[in-house]
Design a protein around this motif. Structure first.
Motif, PDB file in Angstrom:
ATOM      1  N   VAL A 150       7.462   0.660  -9.574  1.00  0.00           N
ATOM      2  CA  VAL A 150       7.217   1.524  -8.420  1.00  0.00           C
ATOM      3  C   VAL A 150       8.550   1.857  -7.750  1.00  0.00           C
ATOM      4  O   VAL A 150       9.429   1.006  -7.651  1.00  0.00           O
ATOM      5  CB  VAL A 150       6.286   0.786  -7.425  1.00  0.00           C
ATOM      6  CG1 VAL A 150       6.067   1.586  -6.163  1.00  0.00           C
ATOM      7  CG2 VAL A 150       4.954   0.470  -8.080  1.00  0.00           C
ATOM      8  N   ASP A 151       8.687   3.110  -7.278  1.00  0.00           N
ATOM      9  CA  ASP A 151       9.866   3.479  -6.478  1.00  0.00           C
ATOM     10  C   ASP A 151       9.906   2.567  -5.257  1.00  0.00           C
ATOM     11  O   ASP A 151       8.967   2.551  -4.456  1.00  0.00           O
ATOM     12  CB  ASP A 151       9.744   4.943  -6.055  1.00  0.00           C
ATOM     13  CG  ASP A 151      10.904   5.408  -5.177  1.00  0.00           C
ATOM     14  OD1 ASP A 151      11.737   4.559  -4.784  1.00  0.00           O
ATOM     15  OD2 ASP A 151      10.967   6.603  -4.872  1.00  0.00           O
ATOM     16  N   LEU A 198       0.831  -1.200   0.000  1.00  0.00           N
ATOM     17  CA  LEU A 198       0.000   0.000   0.000  1.00  0.00           C
ATOM     18  C   LEU A 198       0.869   1.256   0.000  1.00  0.00           C
ATOM     19  O   LEU A 198       0.608   2.218  -0.740  1.00  0.00           O
ATOM     20  CB  LEU A 198      -0.901  -0.012   1.242  1.00  0.00           C
ATOM     21  CG  LEU A 198      -1.621   1.287   1.587  1.00  0.00           C
ATOM     22  CD1 LEU A 198      -2.743   1.559   0.600  1.00  0.00           C
ATOM     23  CD2 LEU A 198      -2.159   1.248   3.016  1.00  0.00           C
ATOM     24  N   THR A 199       1.911   1.249   0.827  1.00  0.00           N
ATOM     25  CA  THR A 199       2.765   2.432   0.961  1.00  0.00           C
ATOM     26  C   THR A 199       3.556   2.678  -0.319  1.00  0.00           C
ATOM     27  O   THR A 199       3.811   3.840  -0.690  1.00  0.00           O
ATOM     28  CB  THR A 199       3.697   2.258   2.183  1.00  0.00           C
ATOM     29  OG1 THR A 199       2.916   1.855   3.313  1.00  0.00           O
ATOM     30  CG2 THR A 199       4.406   3.557   2.520  1.00  0.00           C
ATOM     31  N   TRP A 237       4.644  -9.226  -7.639  1.00  0.00           N
ATOM     32  CA  TRP A 237       6.025  -8.928  -8.066  1.00  0.00           C
ATOM     33  C   TRP A 237       6.004  -8.119  -9.373  1.00  0.00           C
ATOM     34  O   TRP A 237       6.735  -7.147  -9.544  1.00  0.00           O
ATOM     35  CB  TRP A 237       6.786 -10.244  -8.229  1.00  0.00           C
ATOM     36  CG  TRP A 237       8.226 -10.124  -8.603  1.00  0.00           C
ATOM     37  CD1 TRP A 237       9.288  -9.952  -7.759  1.00  0.00           C
ATOM     38  CD2 TRP A 237       8.775 -10.190  -9.929  1.00  0.00           C
ATOM     39  NE1 TRP A 237      10.467  -9.901  -8.468  1.00  0.00           N
ATOM     40  CE2 TRP A 237      10.178 -10.047  -9.803  1.00  0.00           C
ATOM     41  CE3 TRP A 237       8.228 -10.356 -11.195  1.00  0.00           C
ATOM     42  CZ2 TRP A 237      11.034 -10.071 -10.899  1.00  0.00           C
ATOM     43  CZ3 TRP A 237       9.074 -10.379 -12.292  1.00  0.00           C
ATOM     44  CH2 TRP A 237      10.454 -10.233 -12.145  1.00  0.00           C
ATOM     45  N   ARG A 238       5.107  -8.521 -10.290  1.00  0.00           N
ATOM     46  CA  ARG A 238       5.004  -7.800 -11.573  1.00  0.00           C
ATOM     47  C   ARG A 238       4.333  -6.437 -11.387  1.00  0.00           C
ATOM     48  O   ARG A 238       4.742  -5.452 -12.004  1.00  0.00           O
ATOM     49  CB  ARG A 238       4.226  -8.641 -12.596  1.00  0.00           C
ATOM     50  CG  ARG A 238       4.995  -9.898 -12.994  1.00  0.00           C
ATOM     51  CD  ARG A 238       4.297 -10.760 -14.037  1.00  0.00           C
ATOM     52  NE  ARG A 238       5.061 -11.996 -14.206  1.00  0.00           N
ATOM     53  CZ  ARG A 238       4.804 -13.125 -13.577  1.00  0.00           C
ATOM     54  NH1 ARG A 238       3.779 -13.208 -12.738  1.00  0.00           N
ATOM     55  NH2 ARG A 238       5.554 -14.192 -13.770  1.00  0.00           N
ATOM     56  N   LEU A 239       3.326  -6.377 -10.535  1.00  0.00           N
ATOM     57  CA  LEU A 239       2.606  -5.118 -10.315  1.00  0.00           C
ATOM     58  C   LEU A 239       3.505  -4.052  -9.680  1.00  0.00           C
ATOM     59  O   LEU A 239       3.273  -2.854  -9.854  1.00  0.00           O
ATOM     60  CB  LEU A 239       1.387  -5.355  -9.413  1.00  0.00           C
ATOM     61  CG  LEU A 239       0.196  -6.066 -10.061  1.00  0.00           C
ATOM     62  CD1 LEU A 239      -0.803  -6.524  -9.010  1.00  0.00           C
ATOM     63  CD2 LEU A 239      -0.492  -5.142 -11.073  1.00  0.00           C
ATOM     64  N   LEU A 240       4.529  -4.492  -8.954  1.00  0.00           N
ATOM     65  CA  LEU A 240       5.418  -3.545  -8.268  1.00  0.00           C
ATOM     66  C   LEU A 240       6.662  -3.211  -9.090  1.00  0.00           C
ATOM     67  O   LEU A 240       7.558  -2.511  -8.613  1.00  0.00           O
ATOM     68  CB  LEU A 240       5.834  -4.117  -6.901  1.00  0.00           C
ATOM     69  CG  LEU A 240       4.694  -4.283  -5.886  1.00  0.00           C
ATOM     70  CD1 LEU A 240       5.166  -5.088  -4.681  1.00  0.00           C
ATOM     71  CD2 LEU A 240       4.139  -2.932  -5.454  1.00  0.00           C
ATOM     72  N   ALA A 241       6.690  -3.686 -10.332  1.00  0.00           N
ATOM     73  CA  ALA A 241       7.909  -3.547 -11.159  1.00  0.00           C
ATOM     74  C   ALA A 241       8.348  -2.100 -11.349  1.00  0.00           C
ATOM     75  O   ALA A 241       9.543  -1.799 -11.326  1.00  0.00           O
ATOM     76  CB  ALA A 241       7.685  -4.201 -12.529  1.00  0.00           C
TER      77      ALA A 241
END
Length: 321
Positions: free
Chosen positions: A250-251, A117-118, A244-248
């Motif tokens: 993101v900072d 979330l953060t 893992w893919r969705l956060l690729a």
């Protein structure tokens, strides 16, 4: 021990295309929200010792049963339990109450959701408090693929993904036994054995160590899972590689002030590189196992409230200077 009759009555809140069963304390403290996110196989009731203390400290305490749990919605699609949906539920919960941001507290899988979330919605999170599960680095390989190479196909994260439905059915058949055997402390060390450890745990007739809670407290968890089943909650694990893919893009660095609470006897390992990704993290260790806020409620409450007071003092002094 806590009397379950003292736990607040829930309300069903429509968010993000589902309904969440939400428990509250300290509604009179509107404007100072803190959201507590349970882990697996847990329930909002796992925060029973924290809710009154945080309300007394001036917080509006919001504790959802997240999707797949209790009387909250249990969508049928596995992908409805990815980090985009789980974090989206919490953002929508803030919108429901009219809050721009909040302090989020997570234990176990709840911590994973709060970290995600953060990362995905940094402007909605003002402070982070996580228990047991430290920030998970997004390495070169998807998480399940990596775990399969390191721990093998019987490791429960891998098993849940590669053999869908098998473990859920065993947990559903042995709900009381599984949860009774799971919620233990002071367990003697065990030699690793072949096979899927959590399936063995669900089938074990004799629990090890000491119970974490009273029979009446355990009955709250047993009743919730007997009604909801385990598949919705296990589906969280089935989205790890998708997450893992969705956060690729993101900072990966979390800038918010963060308190990380570990159980010194927890099987979950501490992160040696926590401050590489969470530079404003403070770390506390408590002499307990995995069920931190239930095993050591007073110490957990003290660690959280002391840290929150210090954060408020810092914010106040920076405003007045």
């Amino acid at each position: 021990m806590f009397d379950p009759a003292d736990f607040p009555e829930p309300t069903l809140v429509p968010v993000n295309g589902v309904e969440l069963e939400v428990f509250e304390a300290g509604r009179e403290n509107a404007g100072k929200p803190i959201v507590l996110c349970h882990g697996w196989p847990e329930h909002a009731f796992s925060w029973r010792h924290q809710m009154p203390v945080l309300a007394a400290a001036g917080y509006h305490v919001i504790v959802p049963n997240q999707r797949g749990y209790g009387n909250s919605s249990r969508p049928a699609e596995v992908t409805d339990y990815d980090i985009a949906h789980l974090s989206g539920d919490l953002v929508a919960l803030l919108d429901h109450y009219g809050y721009e941001d909040a302090t989020f507290v997570g234990h176990d899988w709840g911590a994973m959701v709060v970290w995600g979330l953060t990362l995905l919605h940094p402007n909605r999170v003002n402070k982070v408090i996580n228990l047991s599960l430290p920030y998970q680095e997004r390495g070169e390989k998807p998480w399940i693929e990596f775990m399969e190479e390191v721990f093998g196909g019987d490791f429960y994260f891998v098993h849940f993904n590669r053999r869908p439905g098998v473990a859920d059915a065993v947990f559903d058949e042995n709900t009381f036994q599984f949860l009774r055997n799971m919620y233990r402390k002071n367990e003697p060390p065990r030699e690793p054995r072949p096979g899927m450890a959590l399936i063995d745990l669900a089938r074990a007739e004799t629990p090890l160590g000491d119970p974490v809670m009273s029979d009446s407290e355990l009955a709250v968890f047993v009743s919730a899972f007997a009604s909801a089943g385990f598949t919705g909650s296990v589906n969280w694990y089935r989205n790890l590689d998708r997450n893992w893919r969705l956060l690729a893009d993101v900072d990966p660095v979390i800038q918010q002030p963060t308190l990380m609470i570990y159980g010194d006897r927890d099987a979950v390992q501490r992160s040696e590189r926590l401050t590489d990704f969470v530079p404003n993290a403070e770390v506390v260790g408590l002499d307990c196992g995995h069920w931190i806020q239930q095993e050591k409620p007073e110490e957990t409450n003290r660690a959280i409230t002391n840290w929150l007071e210090r954060q408020d003092a810092v914010r106040y002094s920076s405003r007045s200077s």
